[in-house]
Design a protein around this motif. Structure first.
Motif, PDB file in Angstrom:
ATOM      1  N   GLU A 284      79.991  88.452  93.968  1.00 49.86           N
ATOM      2  CA  GLU A 284      81.084  87.489  94.080  1.00 49.86           C
ATOM      3  C   GLU A 284      81.155  86.902  95.482  1.00 49.86           C
TER       4      GLU A 284
ATOM      5  N   SER B  45      78.307  84.451  95.895  1.00 45.06           N
ATOM      6  CA  SER B  45      78.612  83.208  95.187  1.00 45.06           C
ATOM      7  C   SER B  45      79.586  82.354  95.984  1.00 45.06           C
TER       8      SER B  45
ATOM      9  N   ARG C 213      78.795  78.750  97.591  1.00 45.27           N
ATOM     10  CA  ARG C 213      79.636  77.629  97.155  1.00 45.27           C
ATOM     11  C   ARG C 213      80.205  76.886  98.362  1.00 45.27           C
TER      12      ARG C 213
ATOM     13  N   GLY D 101      75.827  82.696  88.376  1.00 48.48           N
ATOM     14  CA  GLY D 101      77.253  82.380  88.276  1.00 48.48           C
ATOM     15  C   GLY D 101      77.545  80.928  88.595  1.00 48.48           C
ATOM     16  N   LEU D 102      76.860  80.369  89.614  1.00 45.65           N
ATOM     17  CA  LEU D 102      77.084  78.973  89.987  1.00 45.65           C
ATOM     18  C   LEU D 102      76.461  78.019  88.977  1.00 45.65           C
TER      19      LEU D 102
ATOM     20  N   GLU E 178      79.026  77.627  86.439  1.00 50.02           N
ATOM     21  CA  GLU E 178      80.110  76.744  86.873  1.00 50.02           C
ATOM     22  C   GLU E 178      79.678  75.281  86.885  1.00 50.02           C
ATOM     23  N   ASP E 179      78.413  75.011  86.526  1.00 47.64           N
ATOM     24  CA  ASP E 179      77.862  73.655  86.512  1.00 47.64           C
ATOM     25  C   ASP E 179      77.755  73.081  87.919  1.00 47.64           C
ATOM     26  N   LEU E 180      77.689  73.966  88.923  1.00 48.43           N
ATOM     27  CA  LEU E 180      77.474  73.498  90.294  1.00 48.43           C
ATOM     28  C   LEU E 180      75.981  73.407  90.590  1.00 48.43           C
TER      29      LEU E 180
ATOM     30  N   ARG F 239      81.277  68.929  95.665  1.00 47.05           N
ATOM     31  CA  ARG F 239      82.708  68.837  95.425  1.00 47.05           C
ATOM     32  C   ARG F 239      83.463  68.271  96.616  1.00 47.05           C
TER      33      ARG F 239
END
Length: 249
Positions: free
Chosen positions: A14, A17, A21, A58-59, A62-64, A79
């Motif tokens: 986490e 991530s 991010r 994980g990202l 999230e569609d990142l 973003r």
């Protein structure tokens, strides 16, 4: 507020991530839209490769990020900035797709030569300038699905020893990103050699796709010619009107 970690994900995952991010949102990779390799990213985040892969997954969820086999990991949007159109993604995904997930690529060869008449015209380069040619076959479960020939002016890719077989990813790693692509689709008969490579009968038909990848200044950074098996071709297109409605006084 609960700080519970989602099932199957460690706190270290986490944290990795969240750190990645932040790097993306702060524009760390803005120029390339393409993340470095796993080893470099793991060193950047001070984590193991196993933890990094879980963080990347994980990202992706999230569609990142989006991951393409044999190509790498790409950023789908920033973003902290405006959302990028799909056409800005530095791989030939816009315009057409194969009808199933590509499971691998086989390189047929790469070489540097003077451009053919077609390459010189499409790339807008003089006949004295060299171009890199790379040919490869897309495989779906080890079965040939498409044959691609890519040509790139050597001034954009002077080093031919880049890893992998994706010239668009190699260009993106150098900060060279197309902002617009043009495609020409038609049904073409196959020559004996191409038919044999695709596992089709001689003089069979394939979907021919010619693509130009254009930079913001209008220069063409790559030209690809693809032959796709008809049973593996799936096309999705989006059109947008360039005419804005005007209110009358």
């Amino acid at each position: 507020m609960s700080n519970a970690v989602p099932p199957g994900r460690s706190r270290r995952t986490e944290e990795a991530s969240a750190a990645l991010r932040r790097e993306i949102e702060h524009g760390r990779f803005r120029e390339a839209l393409h993340l470095p390799g796993e080893r470099q990213l793991a060193e950047l985040l001070h984590v193991s490769r196993t933890t990094l892969r879980r963080a990347l997954a994980g990202l992706v969820g999230e569609d990142l990020l989006v991951q393409r086999q044999g190509m790498g990991t790409f950023i789908t949007r920033h973003r902290a900035h405006t959302e990028l159109p799909r056409q800005c993604l530095p791989y030939p995904a816009d315009g057409f797709e194969l009808g199933a997930a590509v499971t691998g690529w086989r390189e047929l060869g790469r070489e540097v030569f003077r451009p053919t008449a077609e390459e010189a015209m499409m790339l807008a380069v003089p006949p004295t300038e060299s171009v890199l040619r790379l040919s490869r076959i897309a495989l779906i479960d080890e079965v040939p699905a498409a044959l691609e020939h890519a040509a790139v002016p050597s001034r954009f890719l002077p080093d031919t020893s880049f890893p992998g077989t994706v010239v668009m990813a190699a260009l993106a790693a150098r900060g060279i990103l197309p902002v617009r692509t043009m495609h020409r689709l038609r049904i073409s008969p196959l020559g004996n050699s191409d038919a044999d490579r695709l596992g089709l009968p001689p003089q069979g038909l394939a979907v021919s796709v010619h693509s130009l990848f254009l930079l913001a200044d209008g220069r063409c950074c790559a030209f690809t010619r693809s032959l796709v098996r008809p049973d593996r071709f799936d096309a999705v297109f989006e059109t947008r009107s360039s005419v804005r409605s005007r209110e009358r006084a």
